[in-house]
Scaffold this active site. Sequence first.
Site, short mmCIF file in Angstrom:
data_model
loop_
_atom_site.label_atom_id
_atom_site.label_comp_id
_atom_site.label_asym_id
_atom_site.label_seq_id
_atom_site.Cartn_x
_atom_site.Cartn_y
_atom_site.Cartn_z
N GLU A 241 51.94 41.35 41.32
CA GLU A 241 51.46 42.08 40.14
C GLU A 241 51.11 41.12 39.00
O GLU A 241 51.86 40.18 38.71
CB GLU A 241 52.54 43.06 39.70
CG GLU A 241 52.04 44.43 39.37
CD GLU A 241 51.41 45.15 40.56
OE1 GLU A 241 50.16 45.15 40.67
OE2 GLU A 241 52.16 45.71 41.37
N ASP B 267 41.98 45.37 42.09
CA ASP B 267 41.76 46.75 42.51
C ASP B 267 40.49 46.87 43.35
O ASP B 267 40.46 47.52 44.40
CB ASP B 267 41.65 47.67 41.29
CG ASP B 267 42.91 47.61 40.44
OD1 ASP B 267 43.93 47.10 40.94
OD2 ASP B 267 42.86 48.04 39.27
N ASP C 292 46.39 38.48 39.68
CA ASP C 292 44.95 38.32 39.98
C ASP C 292 44.21 37.50 38.92
O ASP C 292 43.49 36.55 39.24
CB ASP C 292 44.25 39.67 40.26
CG ASP C 292 44.36 40.71 39.16
OD1 ASP C 292 45.11 40.48 38.17
OD2 ASP C 292 43.71 41.77 39.28
N LEU D 265 47.24 53.63 40.26
CA LEU D 265 46.73 53.65 41.63
C LEU D 265 45.24 53.32 41.67
O LEU D 265 44.56 53.60 42.66
CB LEU D 265 46.98 55.04 42.26
CG LEU D 265 48.46 55.45 42.32
CD1 LEU D 265 48.61 56.87 42.85
CD2 LEU D 265 49.26 54.47 43.18
C1 GLA Z 1 45.66 46.68 36.98
C2 GLA Z 1 44.44 45.78 36.94
C3 GLA Z 1 44.47 44.74 38.06
C4 GLA Z 1 45.80 44.00 38.12
C5 GLA Z 1 46.97 44.98 38.04
C6 GLA Z 1 48.29 44.28 37.92
O1 GLA Z 1 45.64 47.47 38.12
O2 GLA Z 1 43.27 46.55 37.06
O3 GLA Z 1 43.40 43.85 37.89
O4 GLA Z 1 45.87 43.03 37.12
O5 GLA Z 1 46.85 45.89 36.96
O6 GLA Z 1 48.62 43.59 39.07
#
Ligand code: GLA
Length: 375
Positions: A23, A160, A26, A113
């Site tokens: 988490e 995502d 990215d 989600l």
């Molecule tokens: C959101 C963002 C992703 C990522 C997550 C955390 O979903 O859209 O790019 O940073 O949070 O892991």
Amino acid sequence: MTMSGSANVVRFAAPGRVNLIGEHTDYNAGFALPIALPERTAVAFQPADTDEMVVCSDRADAPVRFPLDTKPCAVTGWAAYVAGIVWALQHAGHPVPGGTMSISGGVAMGSGLASSAALACAALGALLCATGRQIDRIEQARIACRAENEYVGAPTGLMDQLAILFAESRRAQLIDFDHLTTRSVAFDPDAHGVALLLINSQSAHQHAAGEYAARRASCERAAAALGVSSLRDVQGRGVAALRAVSDPEDLRRARHVITENRRVLDTVAALDERDFDEVGRLLNASHASMRDDFEITTAHIDLIAETAVGAGALGARMTGGGFGGCVIALVLADEVQAVEAAVREQLHKTGYPEPAIAHIRAGVGPGRRRGPGLR
Ligand code: GLA
């Protein structure tokens, strides 16, 4: 508005995603290990000889209209994700036809989600089908991310979009955000007597946008203090590399990223060995790191994760950007009922809303739908 009778309607659907682990890694050029949800957001696009796009949603009363030459931030709210795709596609040199796009949402919103990326990827897929253009999935992810970053104004990373576009049934994707590569990893806990539960707290993430940007800025400051362009550059040296980060908060944020990247790779190794006990331990460690170092969980979310583990789950962690949303729990098939009951009872006792709990499996990526009702 119905379009089911029209021959040239393009129907396309894209799933939401559940991140198993990794988490806020990215945008730090790290690693993550997501799967796709079975729930999908579907769009039906009918091209027309017009310079505007009309977007309707089964979750909204009125359609939203905007010109094809829309500019960043001109459209806000749910329709901004479609407008953002229209803008980003053209920005990348691809033609976009006008017409009507009807959305039927299957992915819960505000639950971590990736409902917005599901909508963006579905809209992108439909527009590409309508024009007969083919773009590789990495480039599609970049376009969808650009729509979110520059049109909508949310400073998110690429997880995502890549999770959705590369999703496969019964498999997770190990994403390396430094090299922008994915490795497909078998993820079929059910075949080994283990269930993955998705526990939706039903508390939508609040104030998340500002907090998300603050976490990102903290990580960037930590990298700058270390003289590197991203925290990935010091990954090989582990947390010892972070001694030069003098701000204690930035240090904790960076420590989460470095340890989380390690946990992603350890999870892949454990999955290769079908060692779900070890995967559970890694999920617990990830949750603790998000709670103590990255500080993106809430008391409600912590209670769900703790209760699930206390009732016998192998491991549990919040999934997604944080500040609410969902917890995933890995549970032996025989213990599912006990864990579910314990979580429901504890939340009821403490006055939290009733959670939605589902046993989920890794689903497939986006695709064209052949007709109404077919996914
Ligand atoms: C959101 C963002 C992703 C990522 C997550 C955390 O979903 O859209 O790019 O940073 O949070 O892991």
